[in-house]
Motif scaffolding. Structure first.
Motif, PDB file in Angstrom:
ATOM      1  N   ALA A   1      -7.216 -16.512  -9.857  1.00 41.48           N
ATOM      2  CA  ALA A   1      -6.605 -16.774  -8.986  1.00 41.48           C
ATOM      3  C   ALA A   1      -4.893 -17.257  -9.596  1.00 41.48           C
ATOM      4  N   ASP A   2      -4.631 -16.829  -8.468  1.00 34.95           N
ATOM      5  CA  ASP A   2      -2.388 -16.647  -8.982  1.00 34.95           C
ATOM      6  C   ASP A   2      -2.973 -17.938  -7.855  1.00 34.95           C
ATOM      7  N   LEU A   3      -1.288 -18.098  -9.207  1.00 33.80           N
ATOM      8  CA  LEU A   3      -0.440 -19.409  -8.707  1.00 33.80           C
ATOM      9  C   LEU A   3      -0.368 -18.999  -7.107  1.00 33.80           C
TER      10      LEU A   3
ATOM     11  N   ILE B   1      -4.503  -8.307  -0.500  1.00 29.37           N
ATOM     12  CA  ILE B   1      -4.673  -6.597  -1.276  1.00 29.37           C
ATOM     13  C   ILE B   1      -6.348  -6.043  -1.757  1.00 29.37           C
ATOM     14  N   PRO B   2      -6.437  -5.906  -1.084  1.00 31.65           N
ATOM     15  CA  PRO B   2      -7.975  -5.348  -0.854  1.00 31.65           C
ATOM     16  C   PRO B   2      -8.789  -4.784  -2.184  1.00 31.65           C
ATOM     17  N   SER B   3      -7.686  -4.046  -3.189  1.00 27.44           N
ATOM     18  CA  SER B   3      -8.843  -3.639  -3.784  1.00 27.44           C
ATOM     19  C   SER B   3      -8.254  -4.087  -4.896  1.00 27.44           C
ATOM     20  N   LYS B   4      -7.606  -5.003  -4.866  1.00 31.56           N
ATOM     21  CA  LYS B   4      -7.388  -6.379  -6.680  1.00 31.56           C
ATOM     22  C   LYS B   4      -7.359  -7.822  -6.530  1.00 31.56           C
ATOM     23  N   ARG B   5      -7.655  -7.956  -4.931  1.00 35.20           N
ATOM     24  CA  ARG B   5      -8.117  -9.770  -4.561  1.00 35.20           C
ATOM     25  C   ARG B   5      -9.643 -10.208  -3.851  1.00 35.20           C
ATOM     26  N   ALA B   6     -10.148 -11.157  -4.169  1.00 35.20           N
ATOM     27  CA  ALA B   6     -10.924 -10.845  -3.737  1.00 35.20           C
ATOM     28  C   ALA B   6     -10.111 -11.905  -2.174  1.00 35.20           C
ATOM     29  N   GLY B   7     -11.747 -12.266  -1.411  1.00 36.73           N
ATOM     30  CA  GLY B   7     -11.280 -13.078  -0.060  1.00 36.73           C
ATOM     31  C   GLY B   7     -10.794 -13.805   0.381  1.00 36.73           C
ATOM     32  N   GLU B   8     -10.330 -14.638   1.316  1.00 31.95           N
ATOM     33  CA  GLU B   8      -9.939 -15.945   1.717  1.00 31.95           C
ATOM     34  C   GLU B   8     -10.786 -17.015   1.048  1.00 31.95           C
ATOM     35  N   ALA B   9     -12.233 -16.995   0.785  1.00 31.86           N
ATOM     36  CA  ALA B   9     -12.939 -18.276   0.576  1.00 31.86           C
ATOM     37  C   ALA B   9     -12.287 -18.543  -1.314  1.00 31.86           C
TER      38      ALA B   9
ATOM     39  N   VAL C   1      -7.256 -28.550 -17.445  1.00 30.73           N
ATOM     40  CA  VAL C   1      -8.615 -27.645 -17.534  1.00 30.73           C
ATOM     41  C   VAL C   1      -8.598 -26.477 -16.717  1.00 30.73           C
ATOM     42  N   SER C   2      -9.423 -27.339 -15.994  1.00 29.06           N
ATOM     43  CA  SER C   2      -9.846 -26.541 -15.328  1.00 29.06           C
ATOM     44  C   SER C   2      -8.697 -25.843 -14.362  1.00 29.06           C
ATOM     45  N   CYS C   3      -7.676 -26.084 -13.966  1.00 31.15           N
ATOM     46  CA  CYS C   3      -6.915 -25.545 -13.239  1.00 31.15           C
ATOM     47  C   CYS C   3      -6.146 -24.523 -14.160  1.00 31.15           C
ATOM     48  N   VAL C   4      -6.439 -24.238 -15.319  1.00 34.05           N
ATOM     49  CA  VAL C   4      -5.820 -23.479 -16.010  1.00 34.05           C
ATOM     50  C   VAL C   4      -7.167 -22.259 -16.179  1.00 34.05           C
ATOM     51  N   LEU C   5      -8.698 -22.894 -16.594  1.00 32.05           N
ATOM     52  CA  LEU C   5      -9.693 -22.284 -16.189  1.00 32.05           C
ATOM     53  C   LEU C   5      -9.302 -21.150 -15.487  1.00 32.05           C
ATOM     54  N   CYS C   6      -9.003 -21.823 -14.174  1.00 30.35           N
ATOM     55  CA  CYS C   6      -9.120 -20.721 -12.839  1.00 30.35           C
ATOM     56  C   CYS C   6      -8.399 -19.964 -12.576  1.00 30.35           C
ATOM     57  N   PHE C   7      -7.023 -19.514 -13.744  1.00 22.93           N
ATOM     58  CA  PHE C   7      -6.427 -18.492 -13.593  1.00 22.93           C
ATOM     59  C   PHE C   7      -7.461 -17.464 -14.241  1.00 22.93           C
ATOM     60  N   GLY C   8      -8.496 -17.581 -15.215  1.00 23.29           N
ATOM     61  CA  GLY C   8      -9.331 -16.366 -15.689  1.00 23.29           C
ATOM     62  C   GLY C   8      -8.611 -15.839 -16.381  1.00 23.29           C
TER      63      GLY C   8
ATOM     64  N   TYR D   1      -1.141 -14.536 -13.013  1.00 15.76           N
ATOM     65  CA  TYR D   1      -0.930 -14.632 -11.610  1.00 15.76           C
ATOM     66  C   TYR D   1      -0.078 -14.995 -11.243  1.00 15.76           C
ATOM     67  N   VAL D   2       1.615 -15.319 -11.082  1.00 17.91           N
ATOM     68  CA  VAL D   2       2.503 -15.681  -9.994  1.00 17.91           C
ATOM     69  C   VAL D   2       2.681 -15.267  -9.129  1.00 17.91           C
ATOM     70  N   PHE D   3       2.404 -15.756  -7.790  1.00 15.77           N
ATOM     71  CA  PHE D   3       2.621 -15.211  -6.740  1.00 15.77           C
ATOM     72  C   PHE D   3       3.164 -13.478  -6.640  1.00 15.77           C
ATOM     73  N   ASP D   4       1.816 -12.910  -7.074  1.00 17.92           N
ATOM     74  CA  ASP D   4       1.279 -11.702  -6.868  1.00 17.92           C
ATOM     75  C   ASP D   4       1.672 -11.158  -8.268  1.00 17.92           C
ATOM     76  N   LYS D   5       2.449 -11.260  -9.275  1.00 19.85           N
ATOM     77  CA  LYS D   5       3.459 -10.769 -10.391  1.00 19.85           C
ATOM     78  C   LYS D   5       1.890 -10.884 -11.823  1.00 19.85           C
ATOM     79  N   LYS D   6       1.618 -10.059 -12.356  1.00 24.96           N
ATOM     80  CA  LYS D   6       1.126 -10.467 -13.138  1.00 24.96           C
ATOM     81  C   LYS D   6       2.109 -10.097 -14.496  1.00 24.96           C
ATOM     82  N   LEU D   7       1.646 -11.265 -15.402  1.00 25.28           N
ATOM     83  CA  LEU D   7       2.336 -12.180 -16.749  1.00 25.28           C
ATOM     84  C   LEU D   7       1.614 -11.863 -17.985  1.00 25.28           C
ATOM     85  N   ASN D   8       1.964 -11.413 -18.778  1.00 28.63           N
ATOM     86  CA  ASN D   8       1.056 -10.502 -20.101  1.00 28.63           C
ATOM     87  C   ASN D   8       1.371 -11.647 -21.137  1.00 28.63           C
ATOM     88  N   MET D   9       0.018 -12.840 -19.973  1.00 23.04           N
ATOM     89  CA  MET D   9      -0.165 -14.195 -21.218  1.00 23.04           C
ATOM     90  C   MET D   9      -1.078 -13.946 -21.746  1.00 23.04           C
TER      91      MET D   9
END
Length: 588
Positions: A274-276, A302-310, A352-359, A363-371
């Protein structure tokens, strides 16, 4: 409370139960419209999954009846073994589909009826859990609607395995009952429903196991005295029995991970995390929020990096979110005993489930944070995590948590309004909230596509059904990878579905994993016809080659046919319209 009537009036309770069941059936038909009127001839329009899921049900039912010990050696991707394990085996749905398949001999109909039934069953499961926790049938209705028709679930209407989520709330229901009444029966029922859920999709089984661990951790803090040796022993025995049942179904997946490259890397997972902003995106089919969140959805492609709509539609619904927050606040302020425990557990489960959605990466609005994220740790230490591809599917646990907290929220709202404005005003207000909840999650009608039945299927498959033995077969063309991914998936999904007409071994197939033999065949088709391709097919033990002329341009088809007829070890056998059958002989 609510629409309930005080006192032990059994007839009234029975009447209310029947009304609730009728409502859940009606909603299942409404939200899947117009599928209920075309179950035998059409299915959800999607690039590939529904025909494949229909094949899975049919294969499961056939294997259970004829050769259960060979369940995983499905007829696709010959000559590989354990090919059913390339995706969810769905034995739960396969068993549920057996009566339909025996009655209709129509895998598409079995798939469609189970799809509709899954929504009904999810409503019922959440209803029973919420009624048990709140004592409110109105709260149960709200929970049933919020859970079964959460935007996340409707975004996955093409994935029967992900719609089969009714056993999540049922497992938690009997865990609650075991804690409250300390009856061994409840512990074993919780383990039973955990088993059934795990055998429908591994994603939910792993997620449910995490939910159970959170449940026990919160319970340990909340009611430590319950954790006696006897109490723990009964619970451990129940779930040990569950693992004994589950293990034979998991073993082929372990073999695949050990013997092949059937593993998910963190780089693969990153495409599906997930992205936020995904939590602000509703499915495009949502009548109200779909249009409002459209700009975010478009920017997310962003087809090269992100999954589809579902996988990117994680908006939980506004009404369920507000009711859930209200219910949690009420419980933390005024809840006592089991209510306070429920507040802690379901809030922590949702967070916890929300946090785990981020994998594995934030990602926050298409920006990857090194956390660093907890998912990375679980990926390496928690059993089964390396087999999961889509972290965003933890959204099902968010939906379940909000549905339970929403039940508490609607109960508190009714009590507050009854005390201030009277019962009639409270009933009107609660009815309005329930109507808003339905509007909040309402979706457009499901696009359908026609799938030919046995009578309308290609004649070449009926001919193949009459061949003796396994009759290993390859079907051409096989579109080249990777540029032909979408049409290839569609092509192979339909061929996999048509294999239910003959059940012969085929080199072709569709699943969550493509073996090296299939990739090699796709590569060789680039230069087909060629001796290299024919020799490769023969080395695999292929006996028949089916050339689908309708899928090949005329000039190329003519050249292929002329070349094949000149080969001494390739014998023309039959022609069915644009479909040409050749037999590959041994030697040259």
């Amino acid at each position: 409370m609510g629409f309930e009537k005080d006192g032990p009036d059994r007839r009234f309770k029975l009447w209310m139960a029947l009304v609730g069941l009728f409502l859940f059936v009606a909603l299942a038909v409404l939200f899947t419209r117009p599928l209920a009127f075309h179950t035998g001839t059409r299915t959800v329009k999607d690039i590939s999954d529904p025909p494949f899921q229909a094949w899975t049900l049919a294969w499961d039912a056939r294997a259970v009846l004829h050769d259960p010990l060979d369940l995983f050696n499905a007829n696709i991707f010959y000559p590989n073994k354990d090919t059913l394990a390339y995706s969810d085996h769905q034995i739960t749905n396969g068993v549920l589909a057996m009566p339909i398949l025996w009655a209709t001999h129509n895998p598409i109909q079995a798939h469609n009826l189970l799809l509709i039934f899954s929504f009904f069953l999810c409503s019922l499961g959440a209803y029973l859990l919420a009624v048990h926790l709140t004592g409110s049938r109105t709260g149960g209705l709200v929970a049933g609607i919020a859970y079964a028709y959460a935007p996340y679930k409707l975004a996955h209407v093409m994935h029967l395995n992900l719609l089969t989520a009714a056993f999540l709330p049922l497992t938690l229901l009997f865990l609650h009952r075991y804690c409250e009444k300390r009856r061994a029966t409840d512990a074993f029922l919780a383990a039973l429903f955990f088993t059934i859920q795990t055998l429908s999709t591994w994603h939910y089984g792993i997620m449910l196991s995490i939910a159970i661990l959170i449940f026990l951790a919160v319970r340990l803090v909340y009611a430590r005295r319950e954790f006696t040796v006897k109490w723990l022993g009964i619970l451990a025995l129940a779930f040990l029995c569950a693992l004994v049942v589950i293990y034979p179904f998991a073993r082929p997946y372990f073999r695949l991970q050990k013997e092949t490259d059937f593993k998910r890397s963190l780089q693969t997972v990153e495409q599906y995390q997930a992205d936020l902003k995904d939590f602000l995106i509703a499915p495009s089919t949502n009548l109200f929020w779909g249009k409002i969140s459209a700009p975010l959805r478009r920017n997310a492609e962003i087809p090269s990096k992100r999954a589809g709509e579902a996988e990117r539609s994680l908006f939980p619904g506004l009404v369920a979110l507000l009711l859930g927050i209200g219910g949690a606040i009420h419980l933390f302020r005024k809840g006592k005993g089991e209510e306070r425990f429920s507040a802690w557990f379901y809030v922590i489960l949702a967070v916890v489930s929300c946090v785990l959605c981020f994998g594995g990466s934030l990602y926050v609005f298409d920006k990857k944070l090194n956390m660093p994220t907890p998912y990375r740790l679980l990926f390496y230490v928690y059993p089964g995590f390396k087999g999961m591809r889509v972290p965003t599917r933890f959204a099902i646990m968010i939906a379940l948590s909000l549905s339970v907290l929403s039940a508490f929220g609607i109960k508190a709202l009714f009590a507050w309004l009854s005390a201030r404005e009277g019962r009639k005003i409270a009933i009107i207000a609660v009815s309005l909230v329930m109507a808003l909840l339905l509007l909040d999650v309402m979706s457009t009608s499901i696009p359908l596509e026609k799938i030919p039945g046995r009578a309308g299927s290609p004649a070449v498959y009926r001919w193949l059904a009459d061949r003796k033995g396994a009759a290993p077969t390859v079907e051409l063309p096989i579109l080249p990878l990777p540029e032909g991914v979408k049409p290839l998936l569609r092509q192979e999904s339909i061929r996999t579905y048509y294999s239910t007409l003959h059940w012969k071994k085929i080199l072709n197939g569709y699943s969550g994993f493509m073996p090296g033999s299939f990739s090699r065949a796709s590569e060789l088709y680039r230069s087909f016809p060629s001796r290299e391709a024919i020799d490769y097919f023969k080395s695999l033990g292929i006996r028949y080659l089916i050339l689908h002329g309708g899928e090949i341009n005329q000039a190329s088809l003519t050249g292929m046919l002329d070349w094949l007829k000149q080969q001494r070890d390739v014998k023309p056998v039959e022609r069915f319209g644009d479909d040409f059958v050749f037999e590959l002989k041994r030697g040259r």
